[in-house]
Design an enzyme around this catalytic site. Structure first.
Site, PDB file in Angstrom:
ATOM      1  N   LYS A 207      41.333 -65.109  22.340  1.00 24.71           N
ATOM      2  CA  LYS A 207      41.880 -64.453  21.150  1.00 24.71           C
ATOM      3  C   LYS A 207      42.947 -65.345  20.499  1.00 24.71           C
ATOM      4  CE  LYS A 207      44.361 -60.257  19.822  1.00 24.71           C
ATOM      5  NZ  LYS A 207      44.746 -58.905  20.199  1.00 24.71           N
ATOM      6  N   GLU A 213      45.037 -71.417  30.853  1.00 28.35           N
ATOM      7  CA  GLU A 213      43.846 -71.515  31.703  1.00 28.35           C
ATOM      8  C   GLU A 213      42.622 -71.898  30.865  1.00 28.35           C
ATOM      9  OE1 GLU A 213      46.044 -69.084  31.742  1.00 28.35           O
ATOM     10  OE2 GLU A 213      46.363 -68.269  33.756  1.00 28.35           O
ATOM     11  N   GLY A 272      42.735 -57.658  23.943  1.00 30.14           N
ATOM     12  CA  GLY A 272      41.841 -58.453  24.794  1.00 30.14           C
ATOM     13  C   GLY A 272      40.972 -57.591  25.688  1.00 30.14           C
ATOM     14  N   ARG A 273      41.583 -56.597  26.347  1.00 27.38           N
ATOM     15  CA  ARG A 273      40.817 -55.786  27.303  1.00 27.38           C
ATOM     16  C   ARG A 273      39.923 -54.760  26.610  1.00 27.38           C
ATOM     17  NH1 ARG A 273      46.075 -55.272  27.282  1.00 27.38           N
ATOM     18  NH2 ARG A 273      47.145 -53.313  26.932  1.00 27.38           N
ATOM     19  N   GLU A 358      46.517 -52.709  32.977  1.00 24.02           N
ATOM     20  CA  GLU A 358      47.263 -53.461  31.963  1.00 24.02           C
ATOM     21  C   GLU A 358      47.673 -52.512  30.831  1.00 24.02           C
ATOM     22  OE1 GLU A 358      46.618 -57.994  31.376  1.00 24.02           O
ATOM     23  OE2 GLU A 358      45.550 -57.032  29.745  1.00 24.02           O
ATOM     24  N   HIS A 389      30.847 -48.061  54.158  1.00 24.99           N
ATOM     25  CA  HIS A 389      30.964 -48.713  55.465  1.00 24.99           C
ATOM     26  C   HIS A 389      32.238 -49.534  55.548  1.00 24.99           C
ATOM     27  CE1 HIS A 389      26.857 -47.555  56.579  1.00 24.99           C
ATOM     28  NE2 HIS A 389      26.688 -47.582  55.266  1.00 24.99           N
ATOM     29  N   LYS A 517      53.630 -66.362  32.745  1.00 27.55           N
ATOM     30  CA  LYS A 517      53.092 -67.488  31.970  1.00 27.55           C
ATOM     31  C   LYS A 517      54.214 -68.455  31.620  1.00 27.55           C
ATOM     32  CE  LYS A 517      49.518 -65.205  29.181  1.00 27.55           C
ATOM     33  NZ  LYS A 517      49.142 -64.900  27.805  1.00 27.55           N
TER      34      LYS A 517
HETATM   35  C1  G6Q Z   1      44.186 -58.317  27.552  1.00 28.85           C
HETATM   36  C2  G6Q Z   1      45.249 -59.286  27.706  1.00 28.85           C
HETATM   37  C3  G6Q Z   1      44.853 -60.549  28.437  1.00 28.85           C
HETATM   38  C4  G6Q Z   1      44.105 -61.551  27.578  1.00 28.85           C
HETATM   39  C5  G6Q Z   1      44.084 -62.892  28.294  1.00 28.85           C
HETATM   40  C6  G6Q Z   1      43.342 -63.949  27.507  1.00 28.85           C
HETATM   41  O1  G6Q Z   1      44.284 -57.268  26.978  1.00 28.85           O
HETATM   42  O2  G6Q Z   1      45.808 -59.548  26.485  1.00 28.85           O
HETATM   43  O3  G6Q Z   1      44.065 -60.301  29.579  1.00 28.85           O
HETATM   44  O4  G6Q Z   1      42.827 -61.098  27.296  1.00 28.85           O
HETATM   45  O5  G6Q Z   1      45.395 -63.324  28.542  1.00 28.85           O
HETATM   46  O6  G6Q Z   1      43.923 -64.123  26.263  1.00 28.85           O
HETATM   47  P1  G6Q Z   1      43.231 -64.957  25.155  1.00 28.85           P
HETATM   48  O7  G6Q Z   1      41.955 -64.285  24.789  1.00 28.85           O
HETATM   49  O8  G6Q Z   1      44.187 -65.019  24.015  1.00 28.85           O
HETATM   50  O9  G6Q Z   1      42.948 -66.325  25.731  1.00 28.85           O
END
Ligand code: G6Q
Length: 554
Positions: A207, A213, A272-273, A358, A389, A517
């Site tokens: 996003k 990462e 994002g989620r 989150e 199990h 971060k």
């Molecule tokens: C989700 C969070 C988080 C995000 C990641 C990746 O709701 O905001 O999990 O999706 O940190 O972020 P980017 O898509 O910006 O790389």
């Protein structure tokens, strides 16, 4: 402008629920009558949801609905659907529901018809996916794409992985996806192993296009590709043919070297989620095709409409969210299990962990005031029957209350028949028998007298007694289709919303992710051996860095 949150503990309903929780708990052995089950079975879209095995009576249910009323939950729901800026700490609208509005609908936010924008991106994503699927889009050496690698993390990874796994029967043969998320170089190392660079396409999903990462892994993938393509391949052409991006930050995509024509956008009003149904799902679109993806979006929309329009007593996300509040705030539950009796949903609990934890792991309300009550349960789970199990023991006979959602499908994804002593046994029926056995055992238990009647020696009776009265929801659907998957995801999105609204918290920010971060960036020089930065750290961190320096093996 968002209306101020209500402290739920100041409502009449909260006081009433506190009194009711102090009274005797309903006994499922007597509440489970045919009429109770009929009244507590709801059928939103293609789902069949049995809410009969819960520790509530009519008074608790009425008080929970009154709580929703008193905190203004329906008004907040309407504000979300209308595109008001209910994510106050980030000053954003929360419009994942707009991602699945049908073409032709309109929703104007800040003077822009967001539905038209959504469908324009979908049109481009579908056209791109068709080109990859048909072989028209090739790698730089002219070979058709066989593997799509999604590079992303968190919301840009968990949804696509989960849905890719869930919709495995809908994937196109000869085209598979891999997902690189972790900064642990093992992830990229393992996922790239064995791939042919000439037939591999990378989708960089981020996003912000600023996530350490993802950018690190994307650079590793770029270097991997350019190092391995046949000599003479033009690097710019190679990146253009082998890299596409999904982001809201299209300028940063261009800086990375990806052609903006190969970038798919979305908007700051998609968290994002909550983004698997946006262009972040591009790897899934390629894998299962535009038609299945569109079916999934229609499933999401069907559940949105249910949540938006069903009356409170028949509104499944509302009722499930309120039940979770009942257990978390009044009956002392700390966790919530999600137990799919479907191997294809093996990543669903992990996906829900991000969605729920989150979103609702917050200690202040959206006006900044500290909450004086518990929020966000720990969500967890594994597919049944494997979990049976492993950890079900604690749910059956442990001292903790663990409300659980059981999910199963009438039709098998892989119908297989076992032959036992010459008789055919439908293996899916064995799975369903287990699904039914568990919720029955949790609800009804086994009394000491029943155990004695089986001839169990007296000294073993207590160990073999099951207290029962352990609450579960059973969710069934005809089959795990793309539409049903969309309905399930949207169901949990709205359950999460309901809980956040009762608690008065902003379920759409995630500031808790930020500190780590920032500190990781600050610590990098120390890990690499910078004595000055190391000296500024706390003693424990210094000692761990020293351990690393001693054992790094270079
Ligand atoms: C989700 C969070 C988080 C995000 C990641 C990746 O709701 O905001 O999990 O999706 O940190 O972020 P980017 O898509 O910006 O790389």
């Amino acid at each position: 402008m968002s209306t101020p949150p209500v402290d739920p503990t100041t409502t009449r309903a909260w006081s009433r629920l506190t009194e009711l929780a102090d009274g005797s708990t309903p006994d499922l052995r007597s509440t489970l009558t045919p009429s109770w089950v009929a009244e507590h079975t709801l059928t939103p879209a293609d789902l069949h949801v049995d809410l009969s095995k819960h520790l509530v009576d009519a008074e608790v249910e009425a008080a929970l609905l009154a709580l929703a009323d008193e905190v203004g939950l329906m008004e907040r729901r309407n504000a979300m659907f209308a595109g008001e800026r209910i994510n106050v700490t980030e000053d954003r609208a929360v419009l994942h529901t707009a991602l699945r509005l049908p073409a032709g609908a309109t929703l104007t936010v800040d003077g822009v018809d967001v539905v038209a924008d959504v469908h324009e991106v979908l049109r481009r994503a579908y056209a791109f996916a068709e080109r990859v699927r048909s072989g028209e889009w090739t790698g730089v050496t002219g070979k058709r794409i066989e593997t799509v690698v999604n590079v992303g993390i968190g919301g840009s990874d968990l949804g696509p992985v989960m849905a890719y796994e869930a919709l495995e029967p809908y994937r196109q043969d000869g085209l598979s996806c891999r997902f690189i998320s972790n900064i642990d170089p093992t992830d990229a190392g393992q996922k790239l192993a064995g791939l042919d660079p000439e037939t591999t396409l990378f989708i960089v999903s981020s996003k912000t296009f600023g996530t350490l990462e993802t950018l690190t892994n994307a650079r590793l993938c770029k270097a991997w590709l350019l190092d391995r393509l046949p000599a003479g391949s033009d690097p710019a052409a190679a990146v253009a043919q082998h890299f596409v991006a999904v982001s809201t930050a299209l300028d940063k995509v261009a800086d990375f070297g990806i052609d903006p024509d190969n970038a798919f956008g979305f908007w700051d009003w998609v968290g994002g989620r909550y983004s698997v149904d946006s262009a972040i799902g591009l790897s899934l679109v390629v894998a299962v095709g535009p038609e299945s993806f569109a079916d999934m979006l229609a499933g999401f929309h069907a559940m949105d409409e249910h949540f938006r329009t069903a009356p409170p007593e028949a509104n499944v996300p509302l009722r499930m969210g309120l039940l979770n509040v009942w257990y978390a705030n009044f009956l002392g539950a700390h966790t919530h299990a999600v137990l799919p009796y479907a191997q294809l949903l093996h990543r669903f609990p992990a996906y829900l962990q991000q969605l729920t934890m989150e979103s609702n792991g917050k200690g202040v309300r959206w006006d900044g005031a500290a909450v004086g009550y518990d929020t966000g349960e720990v969500f967890w789970g594994e597919p049944g029957t494997n979990g049976q199990h492993a950890f079900y023991q604690l749910i059956h006979q442990g001292t903790r209350l663990v409300p659980a959602d059981f999910i199963a499908f009438a039709r098998a994804a892989y119908p297989l028949v076992d032959s036992v002593d010459g008789e055919d046994v439908d293996v899916h029926e064995l799975l369903l028998a287990n699904f039914l056995a568990q919720t029955k055992a949790l609800a009804l238990g086994r009394t000491a007298d029943e155990v004695r009647a089986e001839g169990v020696p007296e000294e073993l009776v207590s160990a073999r007694t099951f207290p029962g009265n352990r609450p579960t929801t059973s969710i069934m659907a005809p089959a795990l289709t793309p539409a049903v998957l969309g309905q399930l995801i949207a169901l949990y999105e709205h359950i999460t919303f309901v809980q956040g609204a009762v608690w008065g918290i902003d379920s759409f920010d995630q500031w808790g992710v930020e500190l780590g971060k920032q500190l990781a960036q600050e610590l990098r020089p120390a890990v690499a051996g910078d004595p000055e930065v190391t000296a500024r750290q706390d003693p424990s961190t210094q000692s761990l860095i020293a351990y690393y320096q001693e054992h790094r093996g270079r």
